[in-house]
Design an enzyme around this catalytic site. Structure first.
Site, PDB file in Angstrom:
ATOM      1  N   HIS A  38       0.820  -1.216   0.000  1.00 16.23           N
ATOM      2  CA  HIS A  38       0.000   0.000   0.000  1.00 16.23           C
ATOM      3  C   HIS A  38       0.858   1.273   0.000  1.00 16.23           C
ATOM      4  CE1 HIS A  38      -3.513  -2.478   0.995  1.00 16.23           C
ATOM      5  NE2 HIS A  38      -2.887  -2.955   2.043  1.00 16.23           N
TER       6      HIS A  38
HETATM    7  O1  RIB Z   1      -4.990   0.139   4.653  1.00 15.74           O
HETATM    8  C1  RIB Z   1      -3.594   0.149   4.483  1.00 15.74           C
HETATM    9  C2  RIB Z   1      -2.971   1.225   5.298  1.00 15.74           C
HETATM   10  O2  RIB Z   1      -3.228   0.980   6.678  1.00 15.74           O
HETATM   11  C3  RIB Z   1      -1.438   1.262   5.171  1.00 15.74           C
HETATM   12  O3  RIB Z   1      -0.984   2.580   5.347  1.00 15.74           O
HETATM   13  C4  RIB Z   1      -0.974   0.396   6.306  1.00 15.74           C
HETATM   14  O4  RIB Z   1       0.326   0.765   6.789  1.00 15.74           O
HETATM   15  C5  RIB Z   1      -2.003   0.738   7.358  1.00 15.74           C
HETATM   16  O5  RIB Z   1      -1.577   1.930   8.000  1.00 15.74           O
END
Ligand code: RIB
Ligand code: CA
Length: 306
Positions: free
Chosen positions: A242
């Site tokens: 992500h």
């Molecule tokens: O949904 C994914 C996000 O939530 C990313 O930033 C992961 O590190 C968590 O913080």
């Protein structure tokens, strides 16, 4: 990135396994002049996210990059936690060195304002990898400074994709929906990278092994971090990368297709809190809706192995 001059950035983060890979990518990319790291509570508590930022910097011996702690709680609702994904240490149990120095302060929001006031207008971007509490508080507490920002590139939300902490809610937005609404309505140049895109950027076991087998520290530990992601998913498909998508969009926007959308944020106290809707009454932002996943992974691995 077109300009040959390094772009001034602040990384706002809740490290976090994927945050750590994203920060290492930024540290290995000469296009970025990292003014500092500001931490926020999210995946894990503020003490741990702040310590982890220092540990990641220590791996690359980057004592030049200051770490400042920011918000320990969301704007107005109880905090969430994702230790079930990132482990109680926030880094999947992967062995990082201890921080080289204590945090430079716990005044991240005031420091952001001072930094923006001292910089040329539009010359500093925030790359936001966690809940948007710090950015929202900058807008609320230092509006004139916030207006001097270049852009905010943030990982968060789900547009057409199912959520990861509720039917339609993604963790970063669900952790502080009020903050996301403030940022989306701020009039700042905001680009949001939702699950619709990040779920198309996943490393395979073989790619993680190639990184892990490298003698380049940032690559080796990123392979171990991605492996830790596999473990927390039962060993099937790796969790999406992500947060590295934020740095990748800053490095090569051509890998992504963005749309200008008006986005409203569900701020109820239900399992839908943090859900996003395309809504004429919402805040106008840019949203990444497509990505060249193979190209994104290629750039990520090139930089980590470089
Ligand atoms: O949904 C994914 C996000 O939530 C990313 O930033 C992961 O590190 C968590 O913080
Ligand atoms: Ca994160």
């Amino acid at each position: 990135m077109q300009s040959t001059e390094a772009r001034k950035i602040v990384i706002d983060t809740d490290p976090g396994i994927d945050d750590a890979v994203a920060i290492l990518l930024a540290l290995k990319s000469a296009e970025f002049d990292i003014l500092g790291i500001t931490t926020v509570a999210g995946n894990i508590g503020i003490q741990t996210t702040t310590r982890n930022a220092g540990r990641i910097l220590a791996l690359q011996d980057r004592r030049d990059v200051p770490v400042r702690a920011g918000a320990a709680v969301p704007l107005s609702r109880p905090g969430r936690n994702a230790s079930y994904v990132h482990g109680n240490d926030g880094l999947g149990g992967v062995a990082f060195p201890e921080p080289l120095a204590a945090p430079a302060g716990d005044d991240a929001i005031a420091w952001l304002a001072r930094t923006l006031d001292a910089a040329d207008v539009g010359s500093v971007d925030i790359l936001a990898l966690g809940p948007l509490t710090n950015v929202a508080r900058l807008v609320q507490e230092h509006p004139a400074s916030a207006e001097r920002l270049g852009r905010v590139i943030a990982m968060g939300g789900a547009i057409h994709e199912p959520g990861n902490v509720g039917p339609r809610a993604e963790f970063n937005i669900a952790a502080d929906p009020e903050a996301a609404d403030v940022v989306f309505r701020s009039g700042l140049d905001v680009t949001l990278i939702p699950l619709d895109v990040t779920r198309k950027v996943r490393a395979t076991h073989a790619q993680a092994a190639d990184l892990r087998d490298s003698d380049v520290a940032a690559a080796k530990i990123s392979g171990e971090l991605i492996d830790a992601y596999f473990q927390s998913t039962g060993g099937g498909e790796s969790r999406p990368l992500h947060d590295p998508c934020v740095m990748l969009l800053a490095l090569d926007a051509a890998l992504f297709t963005c749309e200008r959308l008006k986005i409203s944020v569900d701020r109820t106290i239900t399992g839908y809190a943090g859900s996003l809707d395309i809504d004429a009454a919402g805040g106008a932002i840019s949203v990444a809706m497509e990505v060249d996943g193979d190209g994104a992974l290629k750039l990520l691995f090139e930089r980590l192995l470089g």
